[in-house]
Scaffold this motif. Structure first.
Motif, short mmCIF file in Angstrom:
data_model
loop_
_atom_site.label_atom_id
_atom_site.label_comp_id
_atom_site.label_asym_id
_atom_site.label_seq_id
_atom_site.Cartn_x
_atom_site.Cartn_y
_atom_site.Cartn_z
N TYR A 168 0.73 -1.27 0.11
CA TYR A 168 0.44 0.33 0.04
C TYR A 168 1.03 1.47 0.21
N TRP A 169 0.66 2.10 -0.82
CA TRP A 169 1.50 3.18 -1.11
C TRP A 169 1.44 4.54 -0.42
N PHE B 104 0.15 -4.72 -6.81
CA PHE B 104 0.10 -6.67 -6.31
C PHE B 104 1.87 -7.25 -7.10
N ALA C 31 -1.27 5.73 -1.79
CA ALA C 31 -2.41 6.83 -2.78
C ALA C 31 -3.58 5.83 -3.02
N ASP C 32 -3.97 5.04 -2.07
CA ASP C 32 -5.39 4.31 -1.72
C ASP C 32 -5.12 2.89 -2.70
N GLY C 33 -3.95 2.69 -3.89
CA GLY C 33 -4.01 1.45 -4.50
C GLY C 33 -2.88 0.72 -4.08
N LEU C 34 -3.30 -0.71 -4.47
CA LEU C 34 -2.47 -1.50 -4.10
C LEU C 34 -1.42 -1.87 -5.26
#
Lengths: 114, 110
Positions: free
Chosen positions: B92-93, B100, B95-98
């Protein structure tokens, strides 16, 4: 308590067509993210919607667009489909207020482009 | 470019064995590391790790994060056939995206 629901579960489209995929978030969640998972790969982040706006976007072309409705449900639209768009499309919901990263995933829509 | 690398990509063991799955990451603005289990379609959440060196446990599964060396491991002891799945690691960085990894395809043979 319904979890994240996606529709349809499977879809076959022809190259060049357009497709709309739908997602209803888990009850109480207000944020929806979309991911594309190609065979043998991990999910790739497409974009995220919060307060009916696209908040963040991954490395996907403009052919991929979305929408979030006042009830927090969301749609993913893909125009001018390519064979390479064949994948499992996953929707994940989360709660923005608590900044929870424990996203809950739906069962996905398997899109096949022929 | 942010990346998450998992190893091995596939693993076949016998029931009762212990397995260790690895995940290394290079993610800008790293916040936390998540593990998911994917059996058919929907990835199901296993762990979220934010602090280095603190082990999280759930039954036979455990995981730990090393923020200095930028990796995490997922251990499964006394494996069962029901543990057969793809195990996904995600960073998790913020900016709310994962982001993978490709996943580890684990097969437990009876």
């Amino acid at each position: 308590d319904a979890g994240v629901t996606q529709s349809p579960t499977h879809l076959i489209k022809t190259r060049g067509q357009q497709v709309t995929l739908r997602c209803s978030p888990k009850s109480g969640h207000d944020t929806v993210s979309w991911y594309q998972q190609a065979l043998g790969q991990g999910p790739q982040f497409i974009f995220q919607y919060y307060e009916e706006e696209e908040r963040q976007r991954g490395n996907f072309p403009d052919r991929f667009s979305g929408h979030q409705f006042p009830n927090y449900s969301s749609e993913l639209n893909v125009n001018a489909l390519l064979l390479g768009d064949s994948a499992l499309y996953l929707c994940a919901s989360s709660l923005e207020a608590s900044r929870v990263t424990e996203a809950f995933f739906g069962q996905g829509t398997r899109l096949t482009v022929v | 470019e942010d990346k998450v690398v998992q190893s091995p990509l596939s693993l076949v063991v016998h029931e009762g064995d212990t397995v260790t799955l690895n995940c290394s990451y290079e993610v800008t603005n790293f916040r936390s590391l998540l593990w998911y289990k994917q059996e058919k379609k929907a990835p199901t959440f296993l762990f979220m790790l934010t602090s280095s060196g603190i082990e999280k446990k759930s039954g036979r599964l455990s995981s730990i994060l090393d923020k200095k060396e930028l990796f995490s491991i997922l251990n499964i002891t006394a494996t069962q056939t029901g543990d057969s799945a793809i195990y996904l690691c995600a960073a998790y960085w913020g900016a709310d995206g994962l982001t993978f990894g490709k996943g580890t395809h684990l097969i437990i043979q009876p």
